[in-house]
Each structure stands twice: as C-alpha cells, then as structure tokens.
Design a protein around this motif. Structure first.
Motif, short mmCIF file in Angstrom:
data_model
loop_
_atom_site.label_atom_id
_atom_site.label_comp_id
_atom_site.label_asym_id
_atom_site.label_seq_id
_atom_site.Cartn_x
_atom_site.Cartn_y
_atom_site.Cartn_z
N VAL A 344 38.98 30.59 36.79
CA VAL A 344 38.44 31.67 35.97
C VAL A 344 38.54 32.95 36.80
CG1 VAL A 344 36.46 32.44 34.60
CG2 VAL A 344 36.76 29.99 35.07
N SER A 345 39.19 33.97 36.25
CA SER A 345 39.33 35.22 37.00
C SER A 345 39.62 36.36 36.03
CB SER A 345 40.49 35.09 38.00
OG SER A 345 40.71 36.32 38.64
N GLN A 346 38.78 37.38 36.07
CA GLN A 346 39.03 38.55 35.24
C GLN A 346 40.38 39.15 35.61
OE1 GLN A 346 39.66 42.27 33.95
NE2 GLN A 346 39.00 42.24 36.07
N SER A 347 40.52 39.50 36.88
CA SER A 347 41.72 40.21 37.33
C SER A 347 42.94 39.31 37.38
CB SER A 347 41.48 40.78 38.73
OG SER A 347 41.27 39.71 39.65
N GLU A 349 43.90 38.09 40.06
CA GLU A 349 44.54 38.37 41.35
C GLU A 349 43.65 37.98 42.52
OE1 GLU A 349 47.54 39.16 41.52
OE2 GLU A 349 47.99 39.98 39.54
N THR A 350 42.48 37.42 42.29
CA THR A 350 41.56 37.14 43.37
C THR A 350 42.19 36.15 44.36
OG1 THR A 350 39.72 37.63 41.96
CG2 THR A 350 39.24 36.27 43.87
N ALA A 351 42.27 36.58 45.63
CA ALA A 351 43.05 35.84 46.62
C ALA A 351 42.54 34.40 46.77
CB ALA A 351 43.01 36.56 47.96
N LYS A 485 21.88 43.34 42.31
CA LYS A 485 22.15 43.74 43.70
C LYS A 485 23.44 44.54 43.80
CE LYS A 485 22.87 39.05 44.94
NZ LYS A 485 22.37 37.95 45.71
N GLU A 486 24.43 44.19 42.99
CA GLU A 486 25.71 44.92 43.06
C GLU A 486 25.56 46.40 42.79
OE1 GLU A 486 28.14 42.68 40.07
OE2 GLU A 486 29.70 42.97 41.57
N ILE A 487 24.80 46.74 41.76
CA ILE A 487 24.84 48.15 41.34
C ILE A 487 23.58 48.93 41.68
CG2 ILE A 487 26.56 47.80 39.55
CD1 ILE A 487 24.30 47.91 37.48
O1 M6R Z 1 38.76 39.21 39.07
P1 M6R Z 1 37.85 38.03 39.32
O2 M6R Z 1 37.12 37.62 38.09
O3 M6R Z 1 38.57 36.87 39.95
O4 M6R Z 1 36.76 38.55 40.34
C1 M6R Z 1 35.82 37.68 40.87
C2 M6R Z 1 34.68 38.43 41.50
O5 M6R Z 1 35.16 39.26 42.54
C3 M6R Z 1 33.94 39.30 40.49
O6 M6R Z 1 33.45 38.56 39.43
C4 M6R Z 1 32.76 40.03 41.18
O7 M6R Z 1 31.78 39.12 41.56
C5 M6R Z 1 32.22 41.11 40.25
N1 M6R Z 1 32.02 42.32 40.98
C6 M6R Z 1 30.93 40.75 39.63
O8 M6R Z 1 30.38 41.77 38.88
#
Ligand code: M6R
Length: 606
Positions: A344-347, A349-351, A485-487
C-alpha cells in the motif's frame, strides 16, 4: 523528498524552473536552488527555506541561461543550509540529485586524494567531482557520466548540465523516478509529470537503471548495460490537473473535504452498486486458492494495511501477516510460494515499500499494489495494480489517500471472502451497501466543523495526547496520533485500549487529553470501561462515537458525534474526525500545515 527539474528552453528558464519546483513543493523540502548555462559557463542561485527566498535571490541576481536545472532539497547528508543546497557544481558540471549515494565517503576520500576540494557536506558533491575528474582526463560529458554512474551505489535520480554545452542535459534514474517532457523544440525533466504539467503532457518515464542524453530536438536513452533503448511517450493526465487549493486555506483541508467525492469514485471502480456486488479486477490468481496474505507499507499506508488485516481475517478467514516495510525488508521473513503480497503506497515510490515488494517477488508471491500514482515504480513492478483514484494528494499529511486505500482494501476483503465461501450473496450486498453509504456519512460530518475549532483550543495547549481504539478501530487511533504529531508537532501516541493498563496509563493526569475512538460496536462496553479508568485518573476525555455522550458514564472534555453506520465501514468514517482534529489544532498553532517541518511527501530513501 527532494524534487528535480530541468529545462532545455528557447528563452531564459529560471522562472519556469521555479514554477516547476513549486509543483514539487508538496514533497517537502528545506532549501532550493537553480543553475543555468550562462554564456558557456555555469551559474547558480541557492537559498535556505522556501522557494520565495530563492525567488528573492533571483530577482536581485537574475539568471539568463536557456538551459538549467533546479532542485528542492530535503536534507539527508548535511544541514539544511545554503552551502548544502543543490545544485552542486564545479567549473565543468552542475548536478541536482534525489536519493542517497551510499558510497560517497569512499568516493570523497578518493577524489580528495586526487586534489578535488569539497565545498559541502553532501553525498551529491561526490558525483560532481567524479564527473569533473573524468572530464579533466579527457572524457566527453556523456562518457564522463557513463563512467561515473558505474561507480555510484545507492538509490538516486540525477540531472546534470555542463559548462560550454548549451544543448545538453543528462539524466539518470536508479531508484528514484524521473519523467522527461517533450516540448516543441524544448525538453523538460522532472521528478514527476506534475512538475512538467504547465509545459507539456507528452512524457517519457525512465525505467530503473536508465540514463538519458537530452537535447532540444533529440532524446537518447540507455539502459543499465549501456544499450540504447526506446521508452514510449505517454500522454500524462497531470496536465489537466490544476494543483490549487480551491476555496480552502490549505491543501490538507481541500483533501479532507474531497473525501466523499473521491471515495465514491474509488468505490465505483470496484463495486457494481446496482447488483450489490464487488467487481474486483483480476489479480491473475484464483482468489479461492489464496491461503496467506502479507501486507507491507509505511506510515499512514501501513495503518490502512492494518485495517485491511482485520477485514481480511474476519471476512475472508485468511491469515494476514503485516509489518512496516522498513522492518519487513530486513527480517528475512519466510514466504511460502503462492501467497498474495499486498503493498500500500500513496506515492508508489516509498523506498522501503519498494524493497519489500522486490523481496516478496523473489520469494514467489503474487504482487498486488494499492497505489495512487499508477505510473509509479511500485505500480510498474507489481503483477496487479489496484489504483485508489484519489487524485493528486499535495498535503504531506495523508488524508484522502488513506480513506481511498481503505475503500480498496474493503473491496479486496469482500472479494476474498466471497471467493473463499465465507461471504454469501446476501452478506455481500449488505457490505457493499454499507460502503456505498460511506460518502454520505462523511459529508454529514464535514458540514459541522465548528466543534473541532473549540476542541483545538484544548489540544493545542497539551504537550501529550493519547488516542485509544479497539479492534478494527485501533489503527484509527494510531492514525489519529500520527496526524496530530505530523502537523501540530504535539507528542501523540495511539494505543489499543486494552493495552492501556499494561503501561501507558501511567502517563494519564489532568493535563493529558485522551481521544477515544469508540463506535457503538461489539467492543463498545470494553472500550467504555477503559475510558472510565482514564477518567478516574483525571484524563481529559474526548469521545468520538455514534453512541450518545451519556453512555460514557464519566465527564467528557469533548464529544464528537459520528453518524450511525455499519461496523464494517467504521474505519473509513472515524478517520475523518481524527483528521479534522489534527488539522484545526495545527491551524490554531500556526504550523506549516501542508509542508510540516522535517517531513517529505514521497520518501525515496530508507
Ligand atoms: O507514499 P506512501 O503512501 O508510500 O507514503 C508512506 C508514508 O510516508 C506516508 O503515509 C506518511 O506517513 C504520511 N506523511 C502520513 O501522513
């Protein structure tokens, strides 16, 4: 994470480079710079902090070159100060880089011994001196880059320009994505197609290991072995997308409010709403034969995967192993062939997630990826791609991508459950109907945001906030704490409510807000008992529930009512209040909501 752009233009390119970099701001950065070929020599401007600082620098000291590269830097090696900002350069070559050169210490020692002087603390500068050294020994720019690439270890994307070569840019991709844009007598380069959208929608993506010699009227691509290869030109949808905030103050707010619409869109891709059935794409395996699922992801995407585990185990009765990708990739997990591995990955590209995918592939797993970016590396290396269709997510804190990931995982769980004979037609219709109702419930919550502004007053004064949840809503407690915590930079932790008395309860006093995610489901009474344990110790309780506040049986600091929904879909619905809480707290604290400090949108280093 760092953003790269490059332009071979027909007029001065500095302004367009900034424009392209602005479209990469969402990735997170702490300094920026551009370099151009000015009458045969290289010139650069760099600045700490935001792009507006670089623009100010450029307005005082303009660059006129028609060939240039630009960069937004997310610091890995060396502090985020101007000296470490890209581009890095010698009198012969200028380089921008995304990723990490893992052997830079050895290279630096070797090049320093040869007389090269390093001016920054970065790993990138080793590339500059490596290429310069080869050119000093008589290599052409192309030959110098080719030889240098052979010496580099790590994951990277590079863009390189050369003094005395106004019609030449070289790009290389090993682990971090690069898109080449085709213009009319102009060429462009970017970390993604979104950066190039104002200029062109005709894009060539470099494959892993590719490097490219780019001129205004030609493009030559070579693979890792040095063989000339052809890569197609595709039409990018990014051009049509306007990356703006609409009527919202922040991208994050816009993305939270887009959720009813984008979740509907996602669901319509995976459901036959008329028939009340899941219409799941072919994963290339017989779903009824899958005996084991593994899920791997990072951050918010991992929490989506954790909800997926609860769904798949409960509704399909298939054991699911889940781990954060940074752990999964190194723990040498045994994976018997024939399993389904879900990433599962939004981008995309997560290494760490990509490395885990490759590990699973080597171990005979069927690879399915749940991604937002369909052209991403994770998507391209998967056997089956399950797009979440959320549209570009610009806020670094993930919101709509999370709920759309959940929507896809919910459909996957139903598809598996049906195939394995654990979900009959009536149950499938019931669950599909529950999903169809989710956008309406979220819309109702989004119409009533005032209470979050009041609650933000309480949360913004806290130095620690605890989130509790049980069962399938435990990952929502984890996600709520991560969002806060992130924002807002307030320390927050999520716990399984039942774990509280095994340690975390020691943290409770009257200064600690405790956010309890507690739908009126089969575990409600148990969570309420945990809530009362907190109340007995003076904690300020914020109850998020569809049950009335008087069910709490204790004094509440705040109560966030949630619509009644099917328990199956509660994670999708309860995600929204925790997003809104974090958002309004950050706004009140005046933080940089869309680009919080130290964070990157696309994490392409491990
Ligand atoms: O692109 P990805 O979904 O693989 O990214 C994974 C995490 O880096 C991402 O979900 C991160 O935790 C976000 N900043 C959460 O808001």
């Amino acid at each position: 994470m760092c953003g790269i752009v490059g332009i071979l233009g027909s007029k001065p390119v500095a302004i367009d480079l900034i424009d392209a970099l602005r479209r990469l701001e969402y990735r997170g950065y702490d300094s920026a710079g551009v370099a151009t070929v000015e009458n045969g020599h290289l010139e650069r401007r760099r600045a700490e902090g935001k792009l507006r600082n670089l623009e100010t620098r450029l307005s005082k000291e303009p660059l006129e070159g028609h060939t240039g590269i630009g960069h937004t830097r997310w610091a890995t090696h060396g502090k985020p100060i101007e000296r470490n900002a890209h581009p890095h350069m010698s009198d012969k070559v200028s380089v921008v880089h995304n990723g990490i050169i893992e052997n830079y210490r050895d290279l630096k020692a070797e090049l320093t011994a040869k007389g090269h002087t390093f001016a920054s603390d970065t790993d990138t500068e080793a590339v500059v001196h490596l290429i310069t050294d080869a050119m000093q020994h008589g290599c052409t720019p192309v030959e110098a880059v080719r030889r240098s690439l052979d010496r580099l270890a790590g994951a990277f994307a590079l863009a390189i320009i050369f003094a005395g070569h106004d019609d030449l840019m070289i790009a290389a991709r090993q682990g971090s994505p690069l898109a080449i844009g085709h213009g009319d007598g102009e060429m462009y380069l970017g970390s993604d197609a979104i950066a190039l959208a104002p200029f062109t929608d005709r894009i060539t993506y470099l494959d892993e290991g590719d490097w490219a010699v780019i001129k205004r009227r030609s493009l030559e691509i070579y693979d890792r072995s040095g063989k000339r290869v052809e890569r197609p030109i595709v039409k990018s949808a990014a051009s049509a997308l306007l990356v703006d905030k609409g009527n919202h103050r922040h991208f994050m707010a816009k993305e939270i409010h887009e959720q009813p619409e984008v979740i509907s869109h996602t669901l319509s891709n995976y459901l036959d709403m008329g028939e009340g059935r899941v219409n799941f794409p072919d994963l290339g395996v017989d779903l009824s034969q899958i005996l084991r699922v593994s899920i791997s992801a990072c951050g918010t995407a991992y929490y989506a995967g954790l909800v997926g585990k609860y769904w798949i185990e409960r509704y399909a009765r298939i054991p699911v192993e889940i781990d954060v990708a940074s752990e999964f990739r190194y723990r040498e997990a045994p994976m018997s062939p024939g399993g389904l591995a879900v990433f599962v990955s939004q981008s995309g590209e997560t290494a760490d997630t990509l490395a885990t995918l490759r590990y699973a592939k080597e171990h005979g797993q069927r690879i399915a990826s749940i991604v937002n970016v369909r052209t991403s590396t994770i998507a391209r290396e998967s056997h089956a791609v399950l797009p979440i269709l959320a549209g570009p997510e610009i806020g670094v804190a993930s919101t709509k991508a999370f709920t759309c990931q959940l929507a896809v995982l919910a459909c996957l769980a139903i598809a598996l459950g049906r195939a394995r004979g654990h979900i009959d037609t009536a149950k499938e219709r019931e669950l599909v109907q529950a999903l169809v109702e989710v956008p309406r419930h979220i819309s109702a919550m989004l119409r009533d945001e005032d209470k979050y502004v009041d609650l933000a007053h309480t949360l913004s004064k806290a130095s620690d906030v605890i989130y509790l949840g049980r069962g399938i809503n435990y990952p929502i407690a984890l996600e709520g704490a991560l969002k806060l915590k992130e924002i807002s930079y307030i320390h927050a932790e999520g716990y399984a409510a039942g774990e509280l008395k095994h340690g975390p309860i020691a943290l409770i006093d009257e200064k600690v807000p405790v956010v309890v995610v507690t739908p009126a489901d089969e575990l409600f009474d148990k969570t309420i008992s945990n809530m009362q344990e907190v109340a007995a110790r003076g904690g300020q309780i914020v109850m998020i529930s569809n049950a009335d506040a008087d069910h709490a049986g204790c004094k509440l600091a705040a109560y966030i009512p949630v619509p009644d929904a099917h328990p199956f879909t509660n994670p999708l619905i309860y995600a929204v209040p925790v997003q809104l809480m974090a958002y309004h707290t950050a706004v009140q604290m005046g933080t940089d909501v869309d680009q919080p400090r130290n964070l990157a949108k696309s994490v392409t280093v491990e």
